[in-house]
Design a protein around this motif. Sequence first.
Motif, PDB file in Angstrom:
ATOM      1  N   LYS A  54       0.875  -1.173   0.000  1.00  0.00           N
ATOM      2  CA  LYS A  54       0.000   0.000   0.000  1.00  0.00           C
ATOM      3  C   LYS A  54       0.912   1.222   0.000  1.00  0.00           C
ATOM      4  CE  LYS A  54      -3.591  -2.512   2.572  1.00  0.00           C
ATOM      5  NZ  LYS A  54      -4.432  -2.540   3.800  1.00  0.00           N
ATOM      6  N   THR A  55       0.570   2.241   0.756  1.00  0.00           N
ATOM      7  CA  THR A  55       1.513   3.348   0.920  1.00  0.00           C
ATOM      8  C   THR A  55       2.748   2.847   1.650  1.00  0.00           C
ATOM      9  OG1 THR A  55       0.322   3.983   2.919  1.00  0.00           O
ATOM     10  CG2 THR A  55      -0.260   5.117   0.876  1.00  0.00           C
ATOM     11  N   GLU A  56       2.520   1.842   2.487  1.00  0.00           N
ATOM     12  CA  GLU A  56       3.611   1.133   3.151  1.00  0.00           C
ATOM     13  C   GLU A  56       3.344  -0.373   2.998  1.00  0.00           C
ATOM     14  OE1 GLU A  56       3.849   2.355   7.164  1.00  0.00           O
ATOM     15  OE2 GLU A  56       4.536   4.388   6.703  1.00  0.00           O
ATOM     16  N   ARG A  57       4.361  -1.167   3.237  1.00  0.00           N
ATOM     17  CA  ARG A  57       4.189  -2.610   3.138  1.00  0.00           C
ATOM     18  C   ARG A  57       3.521  -3.155   4.399  1.00  0.00           C
ATOM     19  NH1 ARG A  57       9.437  -5.688   1.147  1.00  0.00           N
ATOM     20  NH2 ARG A  57      10.153  -4.997   3.206  1.00  0.00           N
ATOM     21  N   GLU A  58       2.461  -3.907   4.214  1.00  0.00           N
ATOM     22  CA  GLU A  58       1.736  -4.514   5.326  1.00  0.00           C
ATOM     23  C   GLU A  58       2.053  -6.005   5.367  1.00  0.00           C
ATOM     24  OE1 GLU A  58      -2.878  -5.352   6.779  1.00  0.00           O
ATOM     25  OE2 GLU A  58      -2.471  -4.459   4.830  1.00  0.00           O
ATOM     26  N   SER A  59       2.622  -6.467   6.470  1.00  0.00           N
ATOM     27  CA  SER A  59       2.978  -7.871   6.604  1.00  0.00           C
ATOM     28  C   SER A  59       1.720  -8.732   6.711  1.00  0.00           C
ATOM     29  CB  SER A  59       3.867  -8.079   7.838  1.00  0.00           C
ATOM     30  OG  SER A  59       4.188  -9.447   7.986  1.00  0.00           O
ATOM     31  N   MET A  60       1.695  -9.817   5.936  1.00  0.00           N
ATOM     32  CA  MET A  60       0.542 -10.720   5.919  1.00  0.00           C
ATOM     33  C   MET A  60       0.852 -12.051   6.597  1.00  0.00           C
ATOM     34  SD  MET A  60      -0.514 -10.161   1.943  1.00  0.00           S
ATOM     35  CE  MET A  60      -1.726 -11.461   2.031  1.00  0.00           C
ATOM     36  N   ALA A  61       1.978 -12.647   6.202  1.00  0.00           N
ATOM     37  CA  ALA A  61       2.342 -13.968   6.726  1.00  0.00           C
ATOM     38  C   ALA A  61       3.846 -14.137   6.609  1.00  0.00           C
ATOM     39  CB  ALA A  61       1.610 -15.068   5.958  1.00  0.00           C
ATOM     40  N   ILE A  62       4.392 -14.984   7.462  1.00  0.00           N
ATOM     41  CA  ILE A  62       5.825 -15.218   7.466  1.00  0.00           C
ATOM     42  C   ILE A  62       6.082 -16.705   7.683  1.00  0.00           C
ATOM     43  CG2 ILE A  62       6.049 -14.744   9.928  1.00  0.00           C
ATOM     44  CD1 ILE A  62       8.776 -13.463   9.284  1.00  0.00           C
ATOM     45  N   PHE A  63       7.104 -17.209   7.000  1.00  0.00           N
ATOM     46  CA  PHE A  63       7.415 -18.640   7.111  1.00  0.00           C
ATOM     47  C   PHE A  63       8.910 -18.833   7.282  1.00  0.00           C
ATOM     48  CE2 PHE A  63       8.547 -22.813   5.524  1.00  0.00           C
ATOM     49  CZ  PHE A  63       7.612 -23.635   6.146  1.00  0.00           C
ATOM     50  N   ASN A  64       9.254 -19.679   8.254  1.00  0.00           N
ATOM     51  CA  ASN A  64      10.641 -20.044   8.498  1.00  0.00           C
ATOM     52  C   ASN A  64      10.709 -21.569   8.552  1.00  0.00           C
ATOM     53  OD1 ASN A  64      12.973 -20.867  10.328  1.00  0.00           O
ATOM     54  ND2 ASN A  64      13.412 -18.690  10.029  1.00  0.00           N
ATOM     55  N   PRO A  65      11.610 -22.204   7.762  1.00  0.00           N
ATOM     56  CA  PRO A  65      11.659 -23.675   7.739  1.00  0.00           C
ATOM     57  C   PRO A  65      11.842 -24.299   9.105  1.00  0.00           C
ATOM     58  CG  PRO A  65      12.989 -22.750   5.963  1.00  0.00           C
ATOM     59  CD  PRO A  65      12.587 -21.604   6.828  1.00  0.00           C
ATOM     60  N   ALA A  66      12.553 -23.612  10.005  1.00  0.00           N
ATOM     61  CA  ALA A  66      12.796 -24.179  11.334  1.00  0.00           C
ATOM     62  C   ALA A  66      11.627 -23.958  12.288  1.00  0.00           C
ATOM     63  CB  ALA A  66      14.069 -23.580  11.918  1.00  0.00           C
ATOM     64  N   TYR A  67      10.932 -22.822  12.136  1.00  0.00           N
ATOM     65  CA  TYR A  67       9.864 -22.472  13.069  1.00  0.00           C
ATOM     66  C   TYR A  67       8.474 -22.484  12.432  1.00  0.00           C
ATOM     67  CZ  TYR A  67      13.903 -20.894  15.757  1.00  0.00           C
ATOM     68  OH  TYR A  67      15.107 -20.836  16.428  1.00  0.00           O
ATOM     69  N   HIS A  68       8.426 -22.926  11.168  1.00  0.00           N
ATOM     70  CA  HIS A  68       7.159 -22.992  10.433  1.00  0.00           C
ATOM     71  C   HIS A  68       6.602 -21.581  10.206  1.00  0.00           C
ATOM     72  CE1 HIS A  68       7.434 -27.305  10.749  1.00  0.00           C
ATOM     73  NE2 HIS A  68       7.621 -27.190  12.057  1.00  0.00           N
ATOM     74  N   GLY A  69       5.294 -21.461  10.023  1.00  0.00           N
ATOM     75  CA  GLY A  69       4.770 -20.169   9.611  1.00  0.00           C
ATOM     76  C   GLY A  69       3.695 -19.626  10.523  1.00  0.00           C
ATOM     77  N   ILE A  70       3.493 -18.328  10.425  1.00  0.00           N
ATOM     78  CA  ILE A  70       2.412 -17.660  11.137  1.00  0.00           C
ATOM     79  C   ILE A  70       1.703 -16.726  10.161  1.00  0.00           C
ATOM     80  CG2 ILE A  70       3.550 -17.768  13.393  1.00  0.00           C
ATOM     81  CD1 ILE A  70       4.267 -14.791  13.019  1.00  0.00           C
ATOM     82  N   VAL A  71       0.424 -16.476  10.416  1.00  0.00           N
ATOM     83  CA  VAL A  71      -0.384 -15.564   9.606  1.00  0.00           C
ATOM     84  C   VAL A  71      -0.807 -14.404  10.500  1.00  0.00           C
ATOM     85  CG1 VAL A  71      -2.494 -15.310   8.249  1.00  0.00           C
ATOM     86  CG2 VAL A  71      -1.183 -17.444   8.122  1.00  0.00           C
ATOM     87  N   ARG A  72      -0.640 -13.196   9.983  1.00  0.00           N
ATOM     88  CA  ARG A  72      -1.000 -12.015  10.774  1.00  0.00           C
ATOM     89  C   ARG A  72      -2.505 -12.000  11.042  1.00  0.00           C
ATOM     90  NH1 ARG A  72       4.041 -11.202  12.554  1.00  0.00           N
ATOM     91  NH2 ARG A  72       5.509 -10.737  10.858  1.00  0.00           N
ATOM     92  N   GLU A  73      -2.871 -11.318  12.122  1.00  0.00           N
ATOM     93  CA  GLU A  73      -4.259 -11.353  12.610  1.00  0.00           C
ATOM     94  C   GLU A  73      -5.270 -10.923  11.542  1.00  0.00           C
ATOM     95  OE1 GLU A  73      -6.923  -9.515  16.315  1.00  0.00           O
ATOM     96  OE2 GLU A  73      -4.778  -9.091  16.157  1.00  0.00           O
ATOM     97  N   ALA A  74      -4.927  -9.915  10.755  1.00  0.00           N
ATOM     98  CA  ALA A  74      -5.876  -9.420   9.753  1.00  0.00           C
ATOM     99  C   ALA A  74      -6.145 -10.436   8.639  1.00  0.00           C
ATOM    100  CB  ALA A  74      -5.355  -8.118   9.142  1.00  0.00           C
ATOM    101  N   TYR A  75      -5.285 -11.466   8.525  1.00  0.00           N
ATOM    102  CA  TYR A  75      -5.430 -12.435   7.433  1.00  0.00           C
ATOM    103  C   TYR A  75      -5.647 -13.860   7.936  1.00  0.00           C
ATOM    104  CZ  TYR A  75      -3.750  -8.627   4.514  1.00  0.00           C
ATOM    105  OH  TYR A  75      -3.625  -7.420   3.856  1.00  0.00           O
ATOM    106  N   VAL A  76      -5.854 -14.018   9.234  1.00  0.00           N
ATOM    107  CA  VAL A  76      -6.112 -15.352   9.782  1.00  0.00           C
ATOM    108  C   VAL A  76      -7.396 -15.916   9.171  1.00  0.00           C
ATOM    109  CG1 VAL A  76      -6.705 -16.622  11.891  1.00  0.00           C
ATOM    110  CG2 VAL A  76      -4.872 -14.919  11.926  1.00  0.00           C
ATOM    111  N   ASP A  77      -7.372 -17.203   8.809  1.00  0.00           N
ATOM    112  CA  ASP A  77      -8.494 -17.914   8.186  1.00  0.00           C
ATOM    113  C   ASP A  77      -8.800 -17.406   6.777  1.00  0.00           C
ATOM    114  OD1 ASP A  77      -8.819 -19.425  10.497  1.00  0.00           O
ATOM    115  OD2 ASP A  77     -10.220 -17.970  11.381  1.00  0.00           O
ATOM    116  N   ARG A  78      -7.923 -16.577   6.239  1.00  0.00           N
ATOM    117  CA  ARG A  78      -8.135 -16.085   4.879  1.00  0.00           C
ATOM    118  C   ARG A  78      -7.015 -16.486   3.941  1.00  0.00           C
ATOM    119  NH1 ARG A  78      -8.082 -10.620   4.131  1.00  0.00           N
ATOM    120  NH2 ARG A  78      -9.106 -11.063   2.136  1.00  0.00           N
ATOM    121  N   VAL A  79      -5.795 -16.644   4.458  1.00  0.00           N
ATOM    122  CA  VAL A  79      -4.669 -17.030   3.617  1.00  0.00           C
ATOM    123  C   VAL A  79      -3.904 -18.177   4.277  1.00  0.00           C
ATOM    124  CG1 VAL A  79      -4.419 -14.689   2.692  1.00  0.00           C
ATOM    125  CG2 VAL A  79      -3.025 -15.410   4.648  1.00  0.00           C
ATOM    126  N   TYR A  80      -3.193 -18.968   3.450  1.00  0.00           N
ATOM    127  CA  TYR A  80      -2.378 -20.071   3.967  1.00  0.00           C
ATOM    128  C   TYR A  80      -1.315 -20.425   2.926  1.00  0.00           C
ATOM    129  CZ  TYR A  80      -5.499 -22.838   1.001  1.00  0.00           C
ATOM    130  OH  TYR A  80      -6.223 -23.315  -0.076  1.00  0.00           O
TER     131      TYR A  80
END
Length: 333
Positions: A54-80
Amino acid sequence: MDRLTLLLAILYVYTAPCEEIFWDTTVKLAKNMTLACVYPLADTVTQTEWFKIKTERESMAIFNPAYHGIVREAYVDRVYFSNHTMTSHDMTLSFHNASEVDVGFYSCFLHTFPHGTWQKVIRVVPPDNFEDAGPPNSQMVSEPGKNVTLTCEPRENLLLEEVSWEKIQPQQTDLLISCNVSQGRSYTSKYPRQILSNCNKDMKKAFVTIPNVIGSDSGLYRCGFKASPGEKETFVIRLTVTDGETKNTYIPFVAGGAVLLLLLVLITTITVITYKRRKRQQKRGLFKDFWITQNRATNNYRNPFPPNPPSGGAGEDIYVNHPVFCLGPRARV
């Protein structure tokens, strides 16, 4: 803060939002859509993060092979993450129940070792704004493993400014390469297949080469020209890469047909031989039966009556001499 610094700060504020964004893939908005992100090199992917730009980058989800992934609150149950369990190089993000609010630009940002960061930008557009390829202008067929070169040339001798190649699919368009002819510089997109192309100031036609084509390279490819007077031309080429099974299946098919034909001939020969043998046996049996019958008939013919038949007198019955196989009535003399 002096005036020059203030002027530069104001200029940055007004020009930053208008900064041109280059995207690698255009995706048609759908309720369940997929944003493909596949790292093409053999480096180790240490971490991946998805942003909405957007005007700035909004983090959606992050994945690390060692710690697996997380989805930010605004995108929970919407992206995977779709395919992260298969390979850490495939950080494709899938949407569930996407809507108009999901139109915009997205960034797949990877940290790799040893080459550092890598980014792919994807643009999501409403269905009405998604450009179809249209009917192809030419077609090409190739076997797998060949190096295929697609070529296009403008109809008129135009002063070219930009040339681009894209692969068109029903739900997305992937930019293969974009060439700034006037500067002789090219931008190679994050397409997962290796693409070779020409880009120079004196180019009159454009080509792309796809080394060692495979079945998934089949599809529509669009070549676009932009000339100095503002004119644009596009050409669409359909590439078909055969699966390589036609010839391989044809050989066993012919071999199988030959085997079946040989079996048919063998069965027919055996049947004919058996039939002839049976006919001979039947003829022999008939001949033997006839011979026995004739032999018996001859014996009976020689002795049909007792050795001393009574002499016939008036009013007595006398047998007429008939063969045994001809049963005639008695006659009175």
